[in-house]
Each structure stands twice: as C-alpha cells, then as structure tokens.
Design an enzyme around this catalytic site. Structure first.
Site, short mmCIF file in Angstrom:
data_model
loop_
_atom_site.label_atom_id
_atom_site.label_comp_id
_atom_site.label_asym_id
_atom_site.label_seq_id
_atom_site.Cartn_x
_atom_site.Cartn_y
_atom_site.Cartn_z
N LYS A 202 0.82 -1.21 0.00
CA LYS A 202 0.00 0.00 0.00
C LYS A 202 0.86 1.27 0.00
CE LYS A 202 -3.84 -2.32 0.02
NZ LYS A 202 -3.42 -3.71 0.02
C1 LIG Z 1 -9.62 -2.62 -1.75
C2 LIG Z 1 -9.07 -3.33 -0.56
N1 LIG Z 1 -9.80 -3.35 0.58
C3 LIG Z 1 -9.35 -3.96 1.69
C4 LIG Z 1 -8.12 -4.58 1.72
C5 LIG Z 1 -7.69 -5.29 2.97
O1 LIG Z 1 -6.59 -4.67 3.56
P1 LIG Z 1 -5.80 -5.39 4.75
O2 LIG Z 1 -4.91 -6.40 4.10
O3 LIG Z 1 -5.07 -4.30 5.44
O4 LIG Z 1 -6.83 -6.06 5.62
C6 LIG Z 1 -7.32 -4.60 0.58
C7 LIG Z 1 -6.00 -5.25 0.59
O5 LIG Z 1 -5.39 -5.51 -0.39
C8 LIG Z 1 -7.80 -3.96 -0.60
O6 LIG Z 1 -7.08 -3.96 -1.73
#
Ligand SMILES: Cc1ncc(COP(=O)(O)O)c(C=O)c1O
Length: 219
Positions: A202
């Site tokens: 990210k």
């Molecule tokens: C659009 C989106 N939402 C939520 C997430 C979930 O993030 P996390 O891995 O921090 O839970 C991701 C992770 O890639 C994502 O791309």
C-alpha cells in the site's frame, strides 16, 4: 529431477530508507515492541495529516472495516452495499457481521460503482455503503451523499449511533487511497468512517505482521 526456475516480477517494492530502519532499531531497543506510545503517536499523526478528529490503529483494514460495522450495530437482517469490483475484504466483512452483501456493478469503463444504479439498491434494510477507492482514486462522495440524502425516508435507525446519522452511513474502503485527494479534501476527511490499509503493497506501509496497518478515521 525437475528444476524450478523462479522469475521474480517486482510488485510494489517497499521504499525503505535509513530513516525507517533507524526508527525500527529504536523501537527494538526501546524494550516496548507491542502496541504502545508509538502507536498512539502514529494515530495522532495520521489524524492530523488526514484532517480528521480521531484515528484508531488495528491490525488490518479488514479488522477496521469489520469493527466499524460492529460499532454501528450492523448485523443480521441488515443490508450493506459495496462495489462488485474490489478486494474480497470489502464484502467479506459484511458477511462476518451477519448482514447481507448487496453488490452494485461498476459503471461502464470505470472501476467505480455505477452511481446511477445505487439509489435503486437502497432499501429499508440498508444500513451502510462501502465505496472502494480503487487504485487510490477517491470515489465521487458528493454523489454518494446526495444519493443517501435522497433515501433518508427509507432509513430506520436500530440504535443510538445510527440515530445520530439518521441515514445510510458511508464507510470508505480506502485501503488504496491514503494520501489521495479529491476536490481539496483528503481521503479520510470525507466519508463518515474511512479504513486505510498499511499492508506491504500500500501507499504507506507498516509491513505485515501483528503490528498496526489498518486505520479507521471518524469524522
Ligand atoms: C480494496 C481493498 N480493501 C481492503 C483490503 C484489505 O486490507 P488489509 O490487508 O489491510 O486487511 C485490501 C488489501 O489488499 C484492498 O485492496
């Protein structure tokens, strides 16, 4: 013997400088490596940067999104709308709290939810919408708020926090959009709740593992 040759294609390699390495070293030497004052400092800096009143660190954006739905008292019998084109977590958190997932397809030639189909998807069971800021581009929150305002008469609050909003709540899946801006407003400053991800690929990363990498900001 079969020889396996791995070709590595770089996918969002982290930008780690000596400054980050020094901070990690300081943390390791401090005798305090679990959630503590550094986390609190990070939360404060995130809130200041984003321009919101409060940011809370959790272990992931997924946890932040699920917690938000739970704080709002959303569960069985409720519906939550999200975009059909996204990562699984935007929808799975709705399932985790026992609510019904309602998917709105993307608009033609767009990665964003088709706003022209959103109003029709809102029913008297709808409690929240999870727009997804795909690839860091913030959704059209002006249109989203116009739509939820136009459907206020269908909203039946189930508890005190829902009564405060008295309309469908907008919780941004801003996993991709930390640092993003739209019309002079930062991601984290527009939706009722915003959840960022600090996963390894990210915009801002705290790496993976048990340390913080999800943030919920509350307007
Ligand atoms: C659009 C989106 N939402 C939520 C997430 C979930 O993030 P996390 O891995 O921090 O839970 C991701 C992770 O890639 C994502 O791309």
């Amino acid at each position: 013997m079969i020889e396996t040759k791995l070709r590595v294609i770089p996918f969002s390699p982290p930008d780690i400088t000596d400054m980050e390495i020094e901070e990690v070293t300081k943390a390791l030497k401090s005798g305090w490596i679990t959630t503590g004052y550094r986390t609190k400092e990070f939360e404060k800096r995130i809130a200041d940067y984003v321009g919101t009143n409060k940011a809370i660190c959790l272990n992931s954006a997924t946890a932040a999104m699920e917690l938000t739905l739970r704080i709002l008292g959303i569960g069985p019998g409720d519906e939550v709308i999200t975009s059909a084109y996204t990562y699984t977590a935007s929808a799975s958190v709705i399932e985790h709290v026992g609510a019904k997932i309602i998917l709105v397809d993307t608009a033609p030639d767009s990665f964003e939810m088709d706003y022209s189909k959103l109003a029709a998807a809102i029913t008297e069971k709808t409690k929240a919408i999870i727009p997804v800021d795909i690839a860091g581009k913030m959704c059209d929150y002006d249109t989203l708020y116009e739509i939820v305002e136009s459907k206020r008469d269908l909203f039946y609050p189930k508890n005190e926090i829902q009564r405060i909003y008295n309309r469908v709540i907008i919780m941004a899946d801003a996993a991709h959009s930390f640092g993003g801006e739209r019309k002079g407003m930062k991601s984290g400053q527009v939706a009722d709740f915003t959840c960022f991800s600090f996963h390894a690929v990210k915009n801002l990363t705290t790496a993976e593992g048990e340390q913080l990498y999800g943030v919920m900001t509350v307007m």
